[in-house]
Design a protein around this motif. Structure first.
Motif, PDB file in Angstrom:
ATOM      1  N   PHE A 123       0.819  -1.208   0.000  1.00 37.48           N
ATOM      2  CA  PHE A 123       0.000   0.000   0.000  1.00 37.48           C
ATOM      3  C   PHE A 123       0.852   1.257   0.000  1.00 37.48           C
ATOM      4  CE2 PHE A 123       0.831  -0.510   4.492  1.00 37.48           C
ATOM      5  CZ  PHE A 123       0.858   0.782   5.001  1.00 37.48           C
ATOM      6  N   THR A 124       0.238   2.313  -0.556  1.00 38.55           N
ATOM      7  CA  THR A 124       0.838   3.639  -0.596  1.00 38.55           C
ATOM      8  C   THR A 124      -0.186   4.631  -0.065  1.00 38.55           C
ATOM      9  OG1 THR A 124       2.108   3.045  -2.566  1.00 38.55           O
ATOM     10  CG2 THR A 124       1.859   5.400  -2.097  1.00 38.55           C
ATOM     11  N   PRO A 125       0.144   5.428   0.932  1.00 42.34           N
ATOM     12  CA  PRO A 125      -0.774   6.453   1.407  1.00 42.34           C
ATOM     13  C   PRO A 125      -0.984   7.499   0.305  1.00 42.34           C
ATOM     14  CG  PRO A 125       1.024   6.111   2.976  1.00 42.34           C
ATOM     15  CD  PRO A 125       1.374   5.390   1.724  1.00 42.34           C
ATOM     16  N   VAL A 126      -2.241   7.876   0.074  1.00 42.70           N
ATOM     17  CA  VAL A 126      -2.518   8.873  -0.968  1.00 42.70           C
ATOM     18  C   VAL A 126      -3.352  10.052  -0.466  1.00 42.70           C
ATOM     19  CG1 VAL A 126      -2.219   7.295  -2.922  1.00 42.70           C
ATOM     20  CG2 VAL A 126      -4.485   7.523  -1.867  1.00 42.70           C
ATOM     21  N   SER A 127      -4.138   9.880   0.559  1.00 42.69           N
ATOM     22  CA  SER A 127      -4.902  11.014   1.100  1.00 42.69           C
ATOM     23  C   SER A 127      -3.996  11.820   2.024  1.00 42.69           C
ATOM     24  CB  SER A 127      -6.135  10.536   1.876  1.00 42.69           C
ATOM     25  OG  SER A 127      -5.747   9.976   3.130  1.00 42.69           O
ATOM     26  N   PRO A 128      -4.290  13.106   2.218  1.00 43.65           N
ATOM     27  CA  PRO A 128      -3.454  13.908   3.134  1.00 43.65           C
ATOM     28  C   PRO A 128      -3.333  13.298   4.523  1.00 43.65           C
ATOM     29  CG  PRO A 128      -4.900  15.336   1.868  1.00 43.65           C
ATOM     30  CD  PRO A 128      -5.320  13.919   1.566  1.00 43.65           C
ATOM     31  N   GLU A 129      -4.442  12.731   5.039  1.00 43.48           N
ATOM     32  CA  GLU A 129      -4.421  12.127   6.372  1.00 43.48           C
ATOM     33  C   GLU A 129      -3.519  10.893   6.405  1.00 43.48           C
ATOM     34  OE1 GLU A 129      -7.312  12.692   4.639  1.00 43.48           O
ATOM     35  OE2 GLU A 129      -7.995  14.487   5.700  1.00 43.48           O
ATOM     36  N   ALA A 130      -3.625  10.044   5.385  1.00 43.02           N
ATOM     37  CA  ALA A 130      -2.813   8.820   5.345  1.00 43.02           C
ATOM     38  C   ALA A 130      -1.333   9.172   5.144  1.00 43.02           C
ATOM     39  CB  ALA A 130      -3.298   7.888   4.251  1.00 43.02           C
TER      40      ALA A 130
END
Length: 131
Positions: free
Chosen positions: A119-126
């Motif tokens: 997985f790769t964080p893509v949202s600002p929160e993640a």
């Protein structure tokens, strides 16, 4: 307490080690013909043959894969990783998909049927959570 290792028990250790070497891009350290490790900066993936279970018990469990746990790896670009993974396993459970919690995830199985998530964080929160 600190989690430092995850051990996978397999019927075909050579196949499993080769799979993980290709999937995560590391070279395994072999300790015996029945035990190898791939170490990252945060955790070690240990891979043991079913023979190693005899050291723990006279009635060792059999390796059947695990569908209730997911081994997760944070990667820099899950879409790039997908191009590599689809060439080493036909067991793609979910192509890269952006999840409601802000991670873009690729779910697939190793040769023993264990679930793996890149997985790769893509949202600002993640992104903030994993930076």
């Amino acid at each position: 307490m600190k989690l430092i290792s995850l051990r996978i028990i397999t019927k075909d250790i050579k196949q499993s080690v080769q799979f993980y070497e290709k999937a995560i891009g590391l070279t395994a350290q072999w300790y015996t013909e029945d035990f190898a490790e791939l170490s990252t900066s945060t955790i070690t993936i240990a891979i043991g043959s079913t023979q190693t279970m005899k050291m723990f018990s006279d009635n060792p469990i059999e390796s059947t894969g695990n569908k209730s746990s997911i081994i997760e790896f944070l990667v820099s670009n899950v879409d790039d990783e997908y191009q590599k993974i689809k060439d080493i396993t036909p067991e793609i459970v979910q192509e890269p998909t952006t999840m409601p919690w802000g991670n873009r995830s690729l779910l697939f199985c190793d040769p023993d049927g264990n679930l793996i998530n890149f997985f790769t964080p893509v949202s600002p929160e993640a992104i903030k959570k994993f930076s």
